[in-house]
Design a protein around this motif. Sequence first.
Motif, mmCIF file in Angstrom:
data_model
loop_
_atom_site.group_PDB
_atom_site.id
_atom_site.type_symbol
_atom_site.label_atom_id
_atom_site.label_comp_id
_atom_site.label_asym_id
_atom_site.label_seq_id
_atom_site.Cartn_x
_atom_site.Cartn_y
_atom_site.Cartn_z
ATOM 1 N N SER A 82 97.342 19.985 31.267
ATOM 2 C CA SER A 82 97.911 21.150 31.954
ATOM 3 C C SER A 82 96.951 22.337 31.944
ATOM 4 C CB SER A 82 99.238 21.550 31.294
ATOM 5 O OG SER A 82 99.045 21.830 29.911
ATOM 6 N N ALA A 83 95.695 22.070 31.615
ATOM 7 C CA ALA A 83 94.702 23.144 31.542
ATOM 8 C C ALA A 83 94.197 23.508 32.936
ATOM 9 C CB ALA A 83 93.536 22.713 30.653
ATOM 10 N N ASN A 131 93.189 15.338 23.193
ATOM 11 C CA ASN A 131 93.369 16.728 23.636
ATOM 12 C C ASN A 131 94.426 16.778 24.739
ATOM 13 O OD1 ASN A 131 90.887 17.917 22.152
ATOM 14 N ND2 ASN A 131 90.002 16.276 23.390
ATOM 15 N N TRP A 176 96.417 18.921 25.675
ATOM 16 C CA TRP A 176 96.504 20.200 26.377
ATOM 17 C C TRP A 176 95.674 20.206 27.659
ATOM 18 C CZ3 TRP A 176 91.890 22.718 27.099
ATOM 19 C CH2 TRP A 176 90.819 22.299 26.288
#
Length: 203
Positions: A13-14, A8, A10
């Motif tokens: 930068s979540a 994952n 992403w």
Amino acid sequence: MNKLLQKNPWLGSASGTAQFQGLILAPSIMSLYPQDRPIVLVIDGLDESDDEECVDIVAQEFPKLPATFRIIVTSRPLPEIEHTFAFVPVVHRHAIPIRGVDNIWDVCLYTRQRLDKIAKDRHNASADWPGVELRNQLIEKAGGHFLWIYTAVEILSRHVSIDNALVALLNTSGGSSVEVTMDELYTILLEKCPWDDDEFAVG
């Protein structure tokens, strides 16, 4: 955790909440936490965070950790923090009076040790500098605020004239709010900076 990030990407930068849920609370990670002994986490000075999400994570996401986790959070009783934690049933509050015996004792002990070191480092200062009376006046000025006395002794340790610096510190407001008194300390610090030095002023 590396595998989770690879799966994952992403999450890198979540938001903080998404990262906490996707990494710390991930089932594959939760299963690795020890179940036979307590895990103690200490979060000191939560009120110093300027990120509201950080407070929400501590209040809403930390309680989802296994029951073996014990989390100690220190903070000033700011209204927004008190409101956030007021609705968290697992929170046990313990107030430490700013002028309570234990707190004042810690401030006194810290002040004495730091002033003794300053006197030792300054060859032109007497061994008992600045004397019991002035030391007690400085402690009284702190009003139990550890950040105040910490900043004050830092000013003393860096000042060319510790006697002049001490006079300036003792002339700050007594009994005012911690925000006002801290502003005065920072003003003393800024006034002693070499602003006529172009390299310092420009950075």
